[in-house]
Design a protein around this motif. Structure first.
Motif, PDB file in Angstrom:
ATOM      1  N   ASP A 340      -0.021  13.830  16.473  1.00 56.97           N
ATOM      2  CA  ASP A 340      -0.752  14.473  16.067  1.00 56.97           C
ATOM      3  C   ASP A 340      -0.931  15.928  16.965  1.00 56.97           C
ATOM      4  O   ASP A 340      -1.309  17.202  16.280  1.00 56.97           O
ATOM      5  N   LEU A 341      -1.131  15.639  18.025  1.00 65.63           N
ATOM      6  CA  LEU A 341      -0.892  16.571  19.242  1.00 65.63           C
ATOM      7  C   LEU A 341      -0.017  17.895  18.853  1.00 65.63           C
ATOM      8  O   LEU A 341      -0.060  18.908  19.005  1.00 65.63           O
ATOM      9  N   ALA A 342       1.186  17.206  18.687  1.00 68.45           N
ATOM     10  CA  ALA A 342       2.542  17.886  18.514  1.00 68.45           C
ATOM     11  C   ALA A 342       2.580  18.573  17.058  1.00 68.45           C
ATOM     12  O   ALA A 342       3.365  19.376  16.670  1.00 68.45           O
ATOM     13  N   GLY A 343       1.752  18.146  16.136  1.00 71.30           N
ATOM     14  CA  GLY A 343       1.571  18.477  14.848  1.00 71.30           C
ATOM     15  C   GLY A 343       2.752  18.027  14.019  1.00 71.30           C
ATOM     16  O   GLY A 343       3.158  18.905  13.026  1.00 71.30           O
ATOM     17  N   ILE A 344       3.008  16.934  14.010  1.00 73.85           N
ATOM     18  CA  ILE A 344       4.183  16.169  13.252  1.00 73.85           C
ATOM     19  C   ILE A 344       3.472  14.812  12.791  1.00 73.85           C
ATOM     20  O   ILE A 344       2.416  14.363  13.122  1.00 73.85           O
ATOM     21  N   ASP A 345       3.976  14.352  11.832  1.00 72.94           N
ATOM     22  CA  ASP A 345       3.514  13.161  11.102  1.00 72.94           C
ATOM     23  C   ASP A 345       4.211  12.095  12.044  1.00 72.94           C
ATOM     24  O   ASP A 345       5.282  11.977  12.378  1.00 72.94           O
ATOM     25  N   ALA A 346       3.331  10.946  12.217  1.00 72.56           N
ATOM     26  CA  ALA A 346       3.875   9.781  12.970  1.00 72.56           C
ATOM     27  C   ALA A 346       4.328   8.888  11.944  1.00 72.56           C
ATOM     28  O   ALA A 346       4.303   8.727  10.776  1.00 72.56           O
ATOM     29  N   PRO A 347       5.423   8.173  12.662  1.00 67.88           N
ATOM     30  CA  PRO A 347       6.128   6.822  11.952  1.00 67.88           C
ATOM     31  C   PRO A 347       5.074   6.127  11.373  1.00 67.88           C
ATOM     32  O   PRO A 347       4.214   5.753  11.655  1.00 67.88           O
ATOM     33  N   SER A 348       5.493   5.612  10.065  1.00 71.01           N
ATOM     34  CA  SER A 348       4.673   4.978   9.160  1.00 71.01           C
ATOM     35  C   SER A 348       4.368   3.489   9.670  1.00 71.01           C
ATOM     36  O   SER A 348       3.455   2.848   9.345  1.00 71.01           O
ATOM     37  N   HIS A 349       5.542   2.943  10.596  1.00 74.63           N
ATOM     38  CA  HIS A 349       5.260   1.522  11.168  1.00 74.63           C
ATOM     39  C   HIS A 349       4.491   1.182  12.166  1.00 74.63           C
ATOM     40  O   HIS A 349       4.332   0.167  12.726  1.00 74.63           O
ATOM     41  N   LEU A 350       3.770   2.164  12.768  1.00 73.15           N
ATOM     42  CA  LEU A 350       3.013   2.004  13.840  1.00 73.15           C
ATOM     43  C   LEU A 350       1.512   1.294  13.583  1.00 73.15           C
ATOM     44  O   LEU A 350       1.227   1.424  12.460  1.00 73.15           O
ATOM     45  N   ASP A 351       1.255   0.474  14.795  1.00 72.50           N
ATOM     46  CA  ASP A 351       0.073  -0.134  14.578  1.00 72.50           C
ATOM     47  C   ASP A 351      -1.259   0.636  15.119  1.00 72.50           C
ATOM     48  O   ASP A 351      -2.398   0.258  14.922  1.00 72.50           O
ATOM     49  N   GLY A 352      -0.849   1.783  15.681  1.00 76.36           N
ATOM     50  CA  GLY A 352      -1.988   2.590  16.145  1.00 76.36           C
ATOM     51  C   GLY A 352      -2.600   3.581  15.379  1.00 76.36           C
ATOM     52  O   GLY A 352      -1.832   3.561  14.259  1.00 76.36           O
ATOM     53  N   ILE A 353      -3.614   4.370  15.529  1.00 71.95           N
ATOM     54  CA  ILE A 353      -4.190   5.430  14.863  1.00 71.95           C
ATOM     55  C   ILE A 353      -4.338   6.540  15.869  1.00 71.95           C
ATOM     56  O   ILE A 353      -4.381   6.600  17.092  1.00 71.95           O
ATOM     57  N   SER A 354      -4.227   7.861  15.282  1.00 72.08           N
ATOM     58  CA  SER A 354      -4.360   8.976  16.184  1.00 72.08           C
ATOM     59  C   SER A 354      -5.921   8.907  16.362  1.00 72.08           C
ATOM     60  O   SER A 354      -6.970   8.887  15.431  1.00 72.08           O
ATOM     61  N   VAL A 355      -6.356   9.108  17.776  1.00 73.22           N
ATOM     62  CA  VAL A 355      -7.776   9.260  18.074  1.00 73.22           C
ATOM     63  C   VAL A 355      -8.191  10.820  18.395  1.00 73.22           C
ATOM     64  O   VAL A 355      -9.110  11.052  19.054  1.00 73.22           O
ATOM     65  N   LEU A 356      -7.209  11.589  17.946  1.00 77.20           N
ATOM     66  CA  LEU A 356      -7.399  13.034  18.303  1.00 77.20           C
ATOM     67  C   LEU A 356      -8.799  13.440  17.857  1.00 77.20           C
ATOM     68  O   LEU A 356      -9.478  14.490  18.516  1.00 77.20           O
ATOM     69  N   PRO A 357      -9.327  13.019  16.526  1.00 82.36           N
ATOM     70  CA  PRO A 357     -10.825  13.696  16.142  1.00 82.36           C
ATOM     71  C   PRO A 357     -11.664  13.170  17.116  1.00 82.36           C
ATOM     72  O   PRO A 357     -12.712  13.979  17.581  1.00 82.36           O
ATOM     73  N   THR A 358     -11.642  12.214  17.640  1.00 80.58           N
ATOM     74  CA  THR A 358     -12.564  11.531  18.638  1.00 80.58           C
ATOM     75  C   THR A 358     -12.582  12.590  19.917  1.00 80.58           C
ATOM     76  O   THR A 358     -13.337  12.738  20.511  1.00 80.58           O
ATOM     77  N   LEU A 359     -11.324  12.696  20.551  1.00 84.30           N
ATOM     78  CA  LEU A 359     -10.932  13.600  21.576  1.00 84.30           C
ATOM     79  C   LEU A 359     -11.502  14.892  21.185  1.00 84.30           C
ATOM     80  O   LEU A 359     -12.092  15.388  22.407  1.00 84.30           O
ATOM     81  N   LYS A 360     -11.660  15.221  20.203  1.00 84.90           N
ATOM     82  CA  LYS A 360     -12.199  16.517  20.044  1.00 84.90           C
ATOM     83  C   LYS A 360     -13.530  16.648  19.826  1.00 84.90           C
ATOM     84  O   LYS A 360     -14.361  17.554  19.498  1.00 84.90           O
ATOM     85  N   GLY A 361     -14.362  15.326  19.807  1.00 85.77           N
ATOM     86  CA  GLY A 361     -15.715  15.267  19.548  1.00 85.77           C
ATOM     87  C   GLY A 361     -16.212  15.303  18.488  1.00 85.77           C
ATOM     88  O   GLY A 361     -17.303  15.275  18.069  1.00 85.77           O
ATOM     89  N   GLN A 362     -15.167  14.997  17.421  1.00 88.49           N
ATOM     90  CA  GLN A 362     -15.492  14.802  15.899  1.00 88.49           C
ATOM     91  C   GLN A 362     -15.817  13.452  15.390  1.00 88.49           C
ATOM     92  O   GLN A 362     -15.351  12.500  16.119  1.00 88.49           O
ATOM     93  N   SER A 363     -16.446  13.163  14.525  1.00 88.14           N
ATOM     94  CA  SER A 363     -16.668  11.834  14.052  1.00 88.14           C
ATOM     95  C   SER A 363     -15.558  11.361  13.502  1.00 88.14           C
ATOM     96  O   SER A 363     -14.559  11.832  12.891  1.00 88.14           O
ATOM     97  N   GLN A 364     -15.275   9.963  14.004  1.00 86.77           N
ATOM     98  CA  GLN A 364     -14.295   9.352  13.455  1.00 86.77           C
ATOM     99  C   GLN A 364     -14.499   7.899  12.866  1.00 86.77           C
ATOM    100  O   GLN A 364     -15.159   7.239  13.646  1.00 86.77           O
ATOM    101  N   ALA A 365     -13.939   7.602  11.779  1.00 85.59           N
ATOM    102  CA  ALA A 365     -14.271   6.028  11.281  1.00 85.59           C
ATOM    103  C   ALA A 365     -13.885   4.772  12.397  1.00 85.59           C
ATOM    104  O   ALA A 365     -12.804   5.072  13.024  1.00 85.59           O
ATOM    105  N   GLU A 366     -14.857   3.973  12.530  1.00 87.31           N
ATOM    106  CA  GLU A 366     -14.445   3.002  13.423  1.00 87.31           C
ATOM    107  C   GLU A 366     -13.297   2.085  12.682  1.00 87.31           C
ATOM    108  O   GLU A 366     -13.236   1.765  11.597  1.00 87.31           O
ATOM    109  N   ARG A 367     -12.289   1.750  13.691  1.00 90.11           N
ATOM    110  CA  ARG A 367     -11.133   1.300  13.346  1.00 90.11           C
ATOM    111  C   ARG A 367     -11.784  -0.588  13.024  1.00 90.11           C
ATOM    112  O   ARG A 367     -12.551  -0.950  13.309  1.00 90.11           O
TER     113      ARG A 367
END
Length: 451
Positions: A340-367
């Motif tokens: 997300d930081l690099a401006g590219i799409d993440a591989p679809s098989h990952l178990d993680g999520i981007s937390v960039l909204p939270t890092l920016k102080g924005q609201s983000q749905a609880e996982r």
């Protein structure tokens, strides 16, 4: 296991389409991870014993996370989770050594990354980043497919083998695939110097710098002439504990030099810095320093003290200063966040999520949940909102804790919440993909729960 033979074309090329505006600068990414420092070994997380003024400064100038987790309860699987974005029910390395089928392992019971594994470094490299790693690798020894140079790193200095990393006065380190003689100089000094060199030499390009420093793990040793050593010598602790505290402070000093250099080079505002540790502490430091407070459990345990990890993130002008977040995330989330930081799409098989909204102080749905497993005592754990499910064995009775009121996991309330128990048991069953090297036992021996 996800295989690159299935993913290479659709993932490593197609997902590089930009999601940012064309004129958006890719930020530098620095990920600093200490080795075996506990959640409460940092001043901003509550420590009254260990001095970490730079961690505390980062918390004041960035965001402090109270509910961030390690990838696992020991070194190698945590690194595997971090690099691959897969949790320990899916990733290749689930403990430091194989529990079964050791004759099929890569080396002496070790299981390394394979060519088909996709790492965050590979993806950052393809996105135009210069990639560097300095410290302890632990995912592939020389001659195998899992070495850093085969997993996306343009540069790596440090230890490849985790046992080699136990000594700070080694004769040699690996430097870009070659042995570098050290003259038995304290290894962290090489890491600090190389870190600053890498940043200076790549200041005009976007870089991804992974810093899995070995402090304070292994032999608890630090030069007596080091300024950090002197800080603790009047404490009424065993020398091992004094050294441990000094090693954390010494690593913190290095982070201070990194921040100073970013400012000197005028790339401070272009760089996001993560600062954490890889798993919980060992027993001596719980007794003297309360290193796992306010939790129970230590390294090798999936109780909170073994996997809850201190974390602060700083990016001037982007990450809000002085904020504390209880957003729940862990190291599997670095991979999609870096994309997300690099401006590219993440591989679809990952178990993680981007937390960039939270890092920016924005609201983000609880996982929905986080899942861990660890072969020692066949442990499984799930964090789901305020709930923590834990068991030792796939058929053992689930223990349920309300972390809001019981962060130390002392009061098992499973009997009061049968629907929550059932939901977590389903998550555990769905999240575990069997591994030939790390099978999980049922936990029941003649009807008795594993102890």
């Amino acid at each position: 296991m996800i295989h690159r033979t299935l993913l290479l074309v659709p993932l490593l090329f197609c997902f590089l389409s930009s999601t940012y505006a064309a004129d958006t600068k890719q930020p530098n990414i620095i990920y600093i991870m200490l080795d075996d420092a506990g959640y409460n070994d940092f001043g901003a997380m509550g420590s009254k014993h260990v001095q970490t003024p730079v961690f505390d400064r980062m918390a004041a100038e960035g965001m402090r996370f109270t509910d961030h987790y390690s990838g696992s309860a020991v070194c190698a699987p945590t690194r595997c989770v971090l690099m691959t974005g897969l949790h320990t029910g899916h990733c290749r390395r689930r403990d430091n050594q194989a529990k079964a089928n050791r004759d099929k392992t890569d080396e002496n019971g070790l299981v390394f990354l394979k060519d088909e594994d996709v790492t965050v470094a590979e993806v950052m490299q393809k996105a135009g980043y210069v990639t560097g790693g300095i410290g302890k690798w632990g995912l592939g020894n020389p001659g195998h497919e899992g070495t850093p140079d085969k997993q996306g790193f343009d540069h790596f200095l440090g230890y490849l083998d985790q046992v080699h990393a136990h000594s700070y006065y080694t004769d040699w380190l690996w430097n870009d695939g070659e042995r570098m003689e050290t003259g038995k100089r304290y290894s962290h000094y090489f890491f600090e110097e190389d870190t600053l060199r890498f940043i200076r030499e790549n200041q005009s390009k976007p870089f991804f710098l992974y810093l899995p420093y070995t402090l304070p793990h292994g032999k608890y040793e630090i030069p007596a002439e080091d300024p950090a050593y002197q800080i603790y010598q009047d404490k009424q602790w065993p020398q091992e504990v004094k050294n441990y505290a000094a090693m954390i402070t010494r690593a913190d000093m290095t982070v201070g030099k990194i921040l100073d250099l970013l400012k000197e080079l005028d790339i401070d505002d272009d760089t996001i810095v993560f600062y954490t540790s890889d798993n919980g502490p060992n027993t001596p430091f719980v007794k003297h320093l309360q290193s796992n407070a306010p939790f129970s459990g230590i390294k090798r345990s999936l109780k909170e003290g073994g996997i809850r990890a201190a974390m602060t993130v700083r990016w001037p002008g982007v990450v809000p200063a002085g904020e504390t977040s209880d957003f729940v995330w862990d190291m599997r989330d670095l991979f999609p966040t870096a994309c997300d930081l690099a401006g590219i799409d993440a591989p679809s098989h990952l178990d993680g999520i981007s937390v960039l909204p939270t890092l920016k102080g924005q609201s983000q749905a609880e996982r929905p949940h986080l899942y861990w497993e660890f072969p020692v005592r066949s442990q499984q754990a799930v964090r789901m909102g305020k709930w923590k499910g834990y068991r030792e064995g796939t058929e053992a009775p689930l223990q349920l804790f309300d972390l809001t009121s019981d962060p130390a996991e002392k009061n098992n309330v499973a009997g009061n919440h049968p629907q929550i128990v059932k939901q977590i048991e389903t998550i555990m069953a769905q999240s575990h993909v069997p591994s030939e090297f790390w099978p999980l036992d049922s936990g029941n021996k003649k009807g008795k729960m594993r102890r």
